[in-house]
Design a protein around this motif. Sequence first.
Motif, PDB file in Angstrom:
ATOM      1  N   THR B 256     -93.722 -31.307  92.018  1.00 26.47           N
ATOM      2  CA  THR B 256     -95.068 -30.861  91.691  1.00 26.47           C
ATOM      3  C   THR B 256     -95.232 -30.697  90.184  1.00 26.47           C
ATOM      4  OG1 THR B 256     -95.013 -29.663  93.761  1.00 26.47           O
ATOM      5  CG2 THR B 256     -96.822 -29.184  92.288  1.00 26.47           C
ATOM      6  N   VAL B 257     -94.200 -30.100  89.566  1.00 22.05           N
ATOM      7  CA  VAL B 257     -94.249 -29.955  88.108  1.00 22.05           C
ATOM      8  C   VAL B 257     -94.368 -31.333  87.459  1.00 22.05           C
ATOM      9  CG1 VAL B 257     -92.849 -29.357  86.089  1.00 22.05           C
ATOM     10  CG2 VAL B 257     -93.080 -27.735  87.986  1.00 22.05           C
ATOM     11  N   GLN B 258     -93.610 -32.276  87.998  1.00 20.01           N
ATOM     12  CA  GLN B 258     -93.661 -33.628  87.449  1.00 20.01           C
ATOM     13  C   GLN B 258     -95.066 -34.211  87.584  1.00 20.01           C
ATOM     14  OE1 GLN B 258     -91.054 -36.472  89.420  1.00 20.01           O
ATOM     15  NE2 GLN B 258     -90.755 -37.450  87.458  1.00 20.01           N
ATOM     16  N   ASP B 259     -95.637 -34.049  88.766  1.00 20.71           N
ATOM     17  CA  ASP B 259     -96.982 -34.554  89.027  1.00 20.71           C
ATOM     18  C   ASP B 259     -97.978 -33.961  88.037  1.00 20.71           C
ATOM     19  OD1 ASP B 259     -99.312 -35.493  90.124  1.00 20.71           O
ATOM     20  OD2 ASP B 259     -99.277 -34.140  91.860  1.00 20.71           O
ATOM     21  N   LEU B 260     -97.942 -32.638  87.895  1.00 23.29           N
ATOM     22  CA  LEU B 260     -98.934 -31.979  87.050  1.00 23.29           C
ATOM     23  C   LEU B 260     -98.676 -32.232  85.568  1.00 23.29           C
ATOM     24  CD1 LEU B 260     -99.264 -28.602  88.987  1.00 23.29           C
ATOM     25  CD2 LEU B 260    -100.770 -30.602  89.050  1.00 23.29           C
ATOM     26  N   ALA B 261     -97.408 -32.252  85.185  1.00 20.68           N
ATOM     27  CA  ALA B 261     -97.098 -32.448  83.771  1.00 20.68           C
ATOM     28  C   ALA B 261     -97.537 -33.836  83.310  1.00 20.68           C
ATOM     29  CB  ALA B 261     -95.601 -32.260  83.533  1.00 20.68           C
ATOM     30  N   ARG B 262     -97.358 -34.797  84.197  1.00 17.23           N
ATOM     31  CA  ARG B 262     -97.769 -36.159  83.817  1.00 17.23           C
ATOM     32  C   ARG B 262     -99.281 -36.281  83.732  1.00 17.23           C
ATOM     33  NH1 ARG B 262     -93.493 -39.915  87.229  1.00 17.23           N
ATOM     34  NH2 ARG B 262     -91.737 -39.502  85.839  1.00 17.23           N
ATOM     35  N   ALA B 263     -99.974 -35.484  84.548  1.00 20.15           N
ATOM     36  CA  ALA B 263    -101.428 -35.562  84.546  1.00 20.15           C
ATOM     37  C   ALA B 263    -102.025 -34.846  83.339  1.00 20.15           C
ATOM     38  CB  ALA B 263    -101.987 -34.961  85.832  1.00 20.15           C
ATOM     39  N   SER B 264    -101.258 -33.984  82.751  1.00 20.40           N
ATOM     40  CA  SER B 264    -101.835 -33.102  81.736  1.00 20.40           C
ATOM     41  C   SER B 264    -102.192 -33.845  80.459  1.00 20.40           C
ATOM     42  CB  SER B 264    -100.843 -31.990  81.400  1.00 20.40           C
ATOM     43  OG  SER B 264    -101.349 -31.222  80.340  1.00 20.40           O
ATOM     44  N   ASN B 265    -103.293 -33.406  79.867  1.00 19.41           N
ATOM     45  CA  ASN B 265    -103.672 -33.952  78.564  1.00 19.41           C
ATOM     46  C   ASN B 265    -103.187 -33.056  77.438  1.00 19.41           C
ATOM     47  OD1 ASN B 265    -105.387 -31.831  79.128  1.00 19.41           O
ATOM     48  ND2 ASN B 265    -107.114 -32.723  77.995  1.00 19.41           N
ATOM     49  N   ARG B 266    -102.579 -31.927  77.802  1.00 17.51           N
ATOM     50  CA  ARG B 266    -102.103 -30.987  76.800  1.00 17.51           C
ATOM     51  C   ARG B 266    -100.607 -30.783  76.975  1.00 17.51           C
ATOM     52  NH1 ARG B 266    -104.040 -31.071  72.925  1.00 17.51           N
ATOM     53  NH2 ARG B 266    -103.470 -28.980  72.292  1.00 17.51           N
ATOM     54  N   PRO B 267     -99.918 -30.280  75.961  1.00 23.31           N
ATOM     55  CA  PRO B 267     -98.476 -30.046  76.108  1.00 23.31           C
ATOM     56  C   PRO B 267     -98.186 -29.041  77.222  1.00 23.31           C
ATOM     57  CG  PRO B 267     -99.300 -29.140  74.038  1.00 23.31           C
ATOM     58  CD  PRO B 267    -100.387 -29.987  74.603  1.00 23.31           C
ATOM     59  N   VAL B 268     -97.135 -29.336  77.976  1.00 25.76           N
ATOM     60  CA  VAL B 268     -96.753 -28.500  79.111  1.00 25.76           C
ATOM     61  C   VAL B 268     -95.387 -27.891  78.820  1.00 25.76           C
ATOM     62  CG1 VAL B 268     -96.275 -28.472  81.586  1.00 25.76           C
ATOM     63  CG2 VAL B 268     -98.042 -29.983  80.675  1.00 25.76           C
ATOM     64  N   PHE B 269     -95.263 -26.606  79.112  1.00 28.17           N
ATOM     65  CA  PHE B 269     -93.977 -25.945  78.922  1.00 28.17           C
ATOM     66  C   PHE B 269     -93.503 -25.398  80.251  1.00 28.17           C
ATOM     67  CE2 PHE B 269     -95.825 -26.267  74.839  1.00 28.17           C
ATOM     68  CZ  PHE B 269     -94.758 -26.469  73.977  1.00 28.17           C
ATOM     69  N   GLY B 270     -92.201 -25.117  80.338  1.00 26.30           N
ATOM     70  CA  GLY B 270     -91.652 -24.649  81.599  1.00 26.30           C
ATOM     71  C   GLY B 270     -90.503 -23.688  81.376  1.00 26.30           C
ATOM     72  N   GLY B 271     -89.840 -23.320  82.490  1.00 25.63           N
ATOM     73  CA  GLY B 271     -88.803 -22.305  82.416  1.00 25.63           C
ATOM     74  C   GLY B 271     -87.461 -22.747  82.961  1.00 25.63           C
ATOM     75  N   PHE B 272     -87.429 -23.936  83.582  1.00 24.75           N
ATOM     76  CA  PHE B 272     -86.163 -24.415  84.138  1.00 24.75           C
ATOM     77  C   PHE B 272     -85.727 -25.675  83.401  1.00 24.75           C
ATOM     78  CE2 PHE B 272     -87.705 -21.997  87.839  1.00 24.75           C
ATOM     79  CZ  PHE B 272     -86.592 -21.200  88.051  1.00 24.75           C
ATOM     80  N   SER B 273     -84.490 -25.668  82.964  1.00 22.27           N
ATOM     81  CA  SER B 273     -84.040 -26.782  82.129  1.00 22.27           C
ATOM     82  C   SER B 273     -84.069 -28.104  82.889  1.00 22.27           C
ATOM     83  CB  SER B 273     -82.629 -26.521  81.611  1.00 22.27           C
ATOM     84  OG  SER B 273     -81.725 -26.438  82.689  1.00 22.27           O
TER      85      SER B 273
END
Lengths: 119, 635
Positions: B256-273
């Motif tokens: 899901t993170v992959q799906d949303l991060a790829r869709a994003s037009n803005r920089p995406v940050f996360g908490g799991f390496s």
Amino acid sequence: MASRIAVVDDDAGVRRSIGRLLRAAGFDVSTFDSAEAFLSDVPPWACLVLDVQLPGLSGRDLAGMLAGTAPAPPIVLMTSHEPVPGDAGVPERWTCLRKPFDAADLIAAIQRLAPADAP
Amino acid sequence: MNRPVHRPRPATLYSHVARRYSLLVLTTLLVAGSAIGSEATDAPRVLVLHAETTQLPATQLMDQGFRAALRGQPAGEPRVYEEYLDARRFPGLARDPELARWLAHKYRHDRPDLIVSVTSLPIDLLRRSSEPLWPDVPIVFNAIADDELQQRGRPANSTGVVHRWHLRETAAVIRQLFPEIRRIVAPFGPSALDLGYREVVRAGLQDTSGLAYEEWNEPTIERLRQRIQHAPEDAAIFLLVVSGDRATPSLTPYETVQDLARASNRPVFGGFSHHVGTGIVGGVMVDPFAVGYQTGELTARLLQGEQADAVPLTIAASRPVFDARQLRRYGVTTAALPANSELLFDDVPVFERYRWPILGTLGVVAVQAVSIGVLLQQRRRRLKAEAEQRAHMQEMAHLDRVASLGALATSLAHELNQPLTAILMNAQVAQLLLERSDGASSEELREALADIVEDDRRASDIIVGMRRFLKKGEIEAGPVDLNGLCRDTVRLVAPRALDKRVTISSALSTEPAFVHGDAVQLQQVIVNFVVNAIDASGVRETGPRRVVVASQHEGAEVRLAVHDSGGGVAPADMALIFRPFVSTKADGLGMGLSISRTIVEAHRGRIWVENDESGAVFQFALPAVGQIGSGTKGP
């Protein structure tokens, strides 16, 4: 003695056929393949049957030359073309036949031009 | 089955192992090698109790790290048992004595020597139920956060890896890398897991100095994706855990993170390496594998005999991790990253590394492809043009022959008149002789008839030749004797020469002058030359009017020349005279010499004109037969 007729034509077939015709008609015929050959023979001639288109000295040239000689033989000119006005120069001494012509026309022309010598 | 030498262990563990060992020895003796207890009997048993399912990538990574740490331990690898409680989907599980009883029953012959508790839930299950299970067994825990641990206190007989989020540090990094960002958006889906993490994120990011915090809670991943696709200019996205929705329950947070991060037009940050690589920029990350490894290290220490309470708590491993590709995407230099940052995917992409060679190669390939295409098209056009030109040339050549014959019409008429005259004479002689029928003239009659036949053939030959000369169609190449063509031509034009008072003669080579080509076309050239020569000579007022047709072998060529006595070609006209529509004659179309050049060149020959003392010399040269293909050079 038959009248001497000279036939000058560079075409062997024509020369031979006219010679044959005139001999059959009773004339004494000599044939020549050029004007030069004709001139090398001995006159007089009762009549000259002369092709206009000859290599070297043309029939017309020869006719002109002979016109100034005496006695000038009458001449039957033969041509493949339309007779030019000058060919009829002296009507009582010359006539012009357009190839191919009828044998009777040739004999008639000779008989008209050289009546005394006609056979 | 030698038992390895162990360091001193906790007494309970030790005695149990000893008991177990003796039992096994007995069993082994009795059953004599049967399958019972086929595992290494002396290896300690570790039971890992997961609150989650095994589906989560973080869980799997933690397991891998855990096992990696235990591998090659001097005490020997323990036997690891795992239970995935899936507690989120079974609320109240942690307090269910039936589960504890079931575990006790399941492991009645394999009593664990050590429990690993992932999150605090298994601890509660074992220790806080009405009937505590294995209360004497030491516990190594992880995934329990600082504050929770402070609230509940460190469990007895336990040590562990204290979980610590680094969301504030991540926020600081965001501000450092993206000064224009004013707010952090945290999207969450509808799942229970997300709601749990929402608390974590809210606690970590709300009231972060200088950055507004905003939560996007949507009932479906699709809605989240749409919002993220059009995130505001001043926003960064923070994706810690977003699970699948009702429509896609099988999606892991990673996916899901992959799906949303790829869709994003803005920089995406996360908490799991392990989310670095899905399309997020990075962050100060927890590393599940490292946490698993830390857990394994603590486990190993306890298995080697250390007292759990004496082993200090470990803080979960974390570090700043970034995706170099995402940094490049947003134009962030690595200089702005915190010290000790781990930069993943820093391989310069092949294209960037070899930009110019690749572009150059592509350019060359493209240019070549275009060139090849253009050349193929040109070739197609040229072949078509050549075919058209050939057809055109044949058409023009035919027209020229028609024109030549037109010019020679009187000549032909004369030529035909001769045999016709002779035939007529002979036929009439034959009639005359037959009328007489005196018998004596039969020889004369036969000769007359033979002459008729011969003259008829002669007339027929003329017509055949004329028809052949006027023939249309493709070139018919074969050996051709130029001398024969010259003789035919001279005969054909002789009457015209006579008419124009031009003497025509031949000076042909003694041996045949064979060339390779089309007889009709080559005769056409000779006819053009000779007719021109007769016409040029015929206009001459004085001097000899003479045309000579000459052929001779010269080296590998046969050369044919037609001399006239027309005074020659003006030098200015020499270059033009073989061009179309150039004529010095009033009645000429001007195509004759142009066609002649085309024909000669099509026969791999050359054509030219010179002047001599009396006139022009038109000539052409062709490779003699046997020399075709050896090549000829122009004059």
